[in-house]
Design a protein around this motif. Structure first.
Motif, short mmCIF file in Angstrom:
data_model
loop_
_atom_site.label_atom_id
_atom_site.label_comp_id
_atom_site.label_asym_id
_atom_site.label_seq_id
_atom_site.Cartn_x
_atom_site.Cartn_y
_atom_site.Cartn_z
N LEU A 1 0.64 -1.39 -0.14
CA LEU A 1 -0.46 0.09 0.19
C LEU A 1 0.65 0.82 -0.19
CD1 LEU A 1 -2.50 -1.08 2.51
CD2 LEU A 1 -3.45 -0.34 -0.15
N ILE A 2 2.00 1.40 0.60
CA ILE A 2 2.52 2.16 0.37
C ILE A 2 3.16 2.55 -0.98
CG2 ILE A 2 4.86 3.47 1.41
CD1 ILE A 2 4.65 1.80 4.38
N GLU A 3 4.12 1.75 -1.38
CA GLU A 3 4.38 1.87 -2.50
C GLU A 3 3.76 1.58 -3.54
OE1 GLU A 3 7.04 1.51 -4.11
OE2 GLU A 3 8.32 1.47 -1.87
N SER A 4 2.49 1.80 -3.61
CA SER A 4 1.46 1.48 -4.69
C SER A 4 0.26 2.84 -4.39
CB SER A 4 0.07 0.85 -4.42
OG SER A 4 -0.57 0.49 -4.06
N GLN A 5 0.05 3.58 -3.37
CA GLN A 5 -0.92 4.58 -2.52
C GLN A 5 0.06 5.61 -2.58
OE1 GLN A 5 -3.56 4.26 -3.83
NE2 GLN A 5 -2.85 2.63 -4.73
N LEU A 6 1.17 5.34 -1.63
CA LEU A 6 1.68 6.67 -0.87
C LEU A 6 3.27 7.12 -1.76
CD1 LEU A 6 1.59 5.54 3.09
CD2 LEU A 6 0.16 7.65 1.88
N VAL A 7 3.99 5.86 -2.14
CA VAL A 7 5.39 6.80 -2.88
C VAL A 7 5.20 7.44 -4.74
CG1 VAL A 7 6.85 5.82 -4.63
CG2 VAL A 7 6.85 5.00 -2.02
N PRO A 8 3.53 7.45 -5.05
CA PRO A 8 3.72 7.57 -6.20
C PRO A 8 2.78 9.62 -6.28
CG PRO A 8 2.15 5.99 -6.42
CD PRO A 8 2.72 6.15 -5.48
N LEU A 9 3.19 10.13 -5.06
CA LEU A 9 2.26 11.52 -4.77
C LEU A 9 3.58 11.58 -4.39
CD1 LEU A 9 -0.90 10.33 -2.68
CD2 LEU A 9 -0.70 11.45 -5.18
N SER A 10 4.90 11.24 -3.50
CA SER A 10 5.81 11.98 -3.21
C SER A 10 7.05 12.47 -3.79
CB SER A 10 6.62 10.61 -2.48
OG SER A 10 7.92 11.51 -1.98
N HIS A 11 6.98 13.91 -3.25
CA HIS A 11 7.99 14.59 -3.73
C HIS A 11 9.44 14.45 -4.04
CE1 HIS A 11 4.83 16.71 -5.80
NE2 HIS A 11 4.02 17.25 -4.45
N ASN B 1 16.21 6.10 1.05
CA ASN B 1 16.38 6.29 2.65
C ASN B 1 14.66 5.98 2.81
OD1 ASN B 1 18.60 6.79 1.86
ND2 ASN B 1 18.98 8.64 2.05
N VAL B 2 14.23 5.92 2.77
CA VAL B 2 12.12 7.06 3.35
C VAL B 2 12.42 5.18 3.09
CG1 VAL B 2 9.62 6.72 2.98
CG2 VAL B 2 11.84 8.77 2.92
N ARG B 3 12.22 4.15 2.62
CA ARG B 3 11.81 2.96 2.55
C ARG B 3 12.43 1.84 2.92
NH1 ARG B 3 12.37 3.80 -3.75
NH2 ARG B 3 9.91 3.67 -4.15
N ARG B 4 13.81 2.54 3.76
CA ARG B 4 14.77 1.52 4.65
C ARG B 4 14.21 1.74 5.73
NH1 ARG B 4 18.70 2.14 0.74
NH2 ARG B 4 19.46 4.25 1.77
N GLU B 5 13.92 2.67 6.21
CA GLU B 5 13.73 3.15 7.46
C GLU B 5 12.14 2.91 8.00
OE1 GLU B 5 11.87 8.31 7.87
OE2 GLU B 5 13.79 7.39 7.72
N ILE B 6 11.32 2.56 6.79
CA ILE B 6 10.07 2.76 7.12
C ILE B 6 9.36 1.20 8.49
CG2 ILE B 6 7.33 1.04 6.06
CD1 ILE B 6 7.81 3.74 4.98
N PRO B 7 10.57 0.38 8.56
CA PRO B 7 10.22 -0.93 9.18
C PRO B 7 10.34 -0.06 10.75
CG PRO B 7 11.41 -1.93 8.21
CD PRO B 7 11.37 -0.22 7.10
N VAL B 8 11.51 0.65 10.97
CA VAL B 8 11.57 1.70 12.59
C VAL B 8 10.39 2.33 12.44
CG1 VAL B 8 13.47 3.70 13.29
CG2 VAL B 8 14.41 1.88 12.13
N ARG B 9 9.80 3.23 11.58
CA ARG B 9 8.98 3.78 11.49
C ARG B 9 7.69 3.16 12.76
NH1 ARG B 9 8.81 8.12 6.21
NH2 ARG B 9 6.43 7.91 7.12
#
Length: 147
Positions: A17-27, A35-43
């Motif tokens: 869901l992050i990849e399909s719904q949130l990443v496409p909206l990111s600038h 870097n954000v993908r790597r930190e998602i488990p920590v978040r």
């Protein structure tokens, strides 16, 4: 049904869901996104995540991830699968997160919405959030609501 995230069972759907719904909206640049993908488990370990599904073992169709800092609820991520949109999953998840935070002493909620995410902006405005400012550096709107 809305329930707490079960990492082993739910994380693959959350990441999708992050990849399909949130990443496409990111600038963010591709490097920043990595870097954000790597930190998602920590978040996800740092905050609280509720997921929505038809049943306990069914596919996750939506999730909300949030953190609480004193009297502030910070909505970190909310995503709903395209086939589950307009079925009130997002509203239900937000009500659950806000109620959870309110019961723990939070007085206000904050969320950032990417510039250009008109559907997201409209969603939060309908939930009673108000625009506080536009943050040019991160290309997002900052919205806030009293709980």
């Amino acid at each position: 049904m809305i329930r707490y995230r079960s990492p082993e069972h739910d994380d693959p759907a959350i990441y999708q869901l992050i990849e399909s719904q949130l990443v496409p909206l990111s600038h963010l640049s591709p490097k920043e996104l990595d870097n954000v993908r790597r930190e998602i488990p920590v978040r996800l370990r740092r905050g609280v995540t509720f997921v929505a599904s038809s049943g306990t073992e069914d596919r996750v169709v939506a999730f909300v991830h949030f953190m609480m800092h004193g009297e502030l609820l910070y909505i970190d991520m909310l995503a709903v699968a395209p086939d589950a949109q307009r079925k009130r999953w997002g509203v239900s998840l937000m009500r659950q997160a806000e109620g959870f935070a309110r019961s723990r002493g939070c007085k206000r909620a904050k969320v950032m919405v990417d510039l250009g995410n008109d559907k997201g902006l409209s969603f939060y405005l309908k939930l009673g959030y108000r625009m506080v400012r536009v943050i040019s550096l991160s290309q997002c709107y900052e919205l806030e609501k009293s709980l």
